[in-house]
Design an enzyme around this catalytic site. Sequence first.
Site, PDB file in Angstrom:
ATOM      1  N   LYS A  80       0.875  -1.223  -0.026  1.00 41.22           N
ATOM      2  CA  LYS A  80      -0.103   0.035   0.010  1.00 41.22           C
ATOM      3  C   LYS A  80       0.802   1.212   0.205  1.00 41.22           C
ATOM      4  O   LYS A  80       1.887   1.358   0.702  1.00 41.22           O
ATOM      5  CB  LYS A  80      -0.790  -0.130   1.398  1.00 41.22           C
ATOM      6  N   SER A 155      -9.758   1.768   2.527  1.00 43.84           N
ATOM      7  CA  SER A 155      -8.808   2.646   1.806  1.00 43.84           C
ATOM      8  C   SER A 155      -7.812   1.832   1.161  1.00 43.84           C
ATOM      9  O   SER A 155      -7.145   2.092   0.197  1.00 43.84           O
ATOM     10  CB  SER A 155      -8.217   3.521   2.567  1.00 43.84           C
ATOM     11  N   SER A 179      -9.978  -0.376   6.941  1.00 41.49           N
ATOM     12  CA  SER A 179      -9.519  -0.227   5.492  1.00 41.49           C
ATOM     13  C   SER A 179      -8.770  -1.286   5.228  1.00 41.49           C
ATOM     14  O   SER A 179      -8.277  -1.539   4.015  1.00 41.49           O
ATOM     15  CB  SER A 179      -8.697   0.947   5.590  1.00 41.49           C
TER      16      SER A 179
END
Lengths: 496, 98
Positions: A80, A155, A179
């Site tokens: 990420k 997210s 997330s």
Amino acid sequence: MTDLTKLTAVEIATGIKSGDFSAVAVTKAHLDRISRIDSKINAFLHVDTEGALSQAKLVDEKRDAGKALGDLAGVPVAVKDIFTQKGVPTTAGSKILEGWIPPYDSTVVSRMKQADMVLLGKVNMDEFAMGSSTENSGYGPTRNPWDLDRIPGGSSGGSSAAVAGFMSSLAVGTDTGGSIRQPAAVTGTVGVKPTYGGVSRYGMIALASSLDQAGPFARTVLDAALLHKVMGGHDHHDSTSISAPVPPIVEAAKSLDLKGMKIGVVKELSGEGYQAGVLSLFQDSVAILKDLGAQIVEVSCPSFEYALAAYYLIQPSECSSNLARFDGMRYGMRVAEGNAGVEEVMSATRAAGFGAEVKRRIMIGTYALSSGYYDAYYGSAQKVRTLIAQDYAKAFQKADVLISPTSPVTAFKIGEKTNDPMAMYLNDICTIPVNLAGIGGMSLPIGLDPADSLPVGLQVMSPVMQDDRMYRVGGALEAALLNHWGAPLLDRAQQL
Amino acid sequence: MSNLSRAELENLAKLARINLTDEELTIFGSQLGLILDSVAKVQEVVNDSIVPMSHALPMTNVFRPDVVGQSLSNSEALAAAPSTQDHRFKVPRILDEE
């Protein structure tokens, strides 16, 4: 020939160790797939082709020299874009950090490198991890491999899409209010938020420091446990890192034994607002857990009703403070040069660099922390946090783990909720209480909603530093479901 | 409905150091009002006897041994700066012009 992208992380690591195929071949297979399909998905913001291939080569050389290799040696992982990686662009999904090259590795990144894993590149996310759909990225939305018109969750939507789309065997994400778990649920993958403090936050760009936690994405519970073990453990660079060993999660994921285990169903996390297919698949899984020998009890957590409200005060408050560092002075974007004063430059830079959701949350946080409102908003939210932790403490007296749906709905259409922030916030209703109390949470796939043929996730919650319990339940449920299905759920996704 | 006034919004934007356009001020005015109404729900259940919880872990001060470790070199630390001069960050003027 075996499609190397379809293997589990365990199969990849075993195959490399036994010489069935090389780490370079595994890396190339994944890089090829990324270049072939990611134009449709937009999971990767940066593919580190050179870095990945040279790391894979090192792994092969180590193997050929007969040196010891880590459990996940040669296994590809997508990172990420919130984790710093030395020499690799890191944006946190924000235009304000476009082109920034961090001078150091986050602990999560350095541990994966030390474990001989192959880092494929950086994946998309909602800007500074604010969102549940990855639509808030400054670099365009990521699409769900199951249906390209739908969101991959957020997210950590780049992480979930990379793993569900077989572009990476594993991925790392972060979870502040859901997330990791919500994107895992809507893409048919496994996602884990460890106990707060279980994985170092060093080098992880901060959203809400008292809630943020890094964790793994995988296609099996055991693969997730192996990555969790690599990432986790004490780190003196993070003062909130727990100085105790990672719980025995790998053993737990393999145990497949639920006899005598008490599993609590949280009464408040169902009912109105939940998709019918989500609730019926959840009930099916409860029946399976019972068949496996677990004792099912109902627990009540009345304060969860206030969790969403508390979260959307605490998180924006911490975010408004953390994001003050993006001031255009030391790194990142700077606009309005010339003779403008420092405050004008800051205000113009932040206006140009931040997207709408980030601005909205900074404004809410600034309001909640401002004098005259502090006690009524932020102070009250912190008290609700106490009530939620007390609800969990009581529930864990009755049950070893708790379960609920992960998300009340399956993946929604891109654009469906972008103009209604409150509707978007409701996606996190099942996952938020876990972050507020700092306990562990996992989402694993339990089937496809018959109404829309999209994946549904089940959440397992375990007490602080008892993460092994959720892996035990997850591993056993996964094995039973796989037996029932005959093939992994992701085999039913469209071919890309 | 606690819709935020234009003046309140402008003050918040100033405190947050974000220049907002007229359009943003209009949209945020109604959205923030809705969000704040919704989160005000926390006030319904709390009372003076509940101890606020700021953090999930009961930790206070955490120390490590006081030994010199590695740090970034001057050039590494400045490499991403928008502007530098004499091995330092160069920033816009911080005082008003006289």
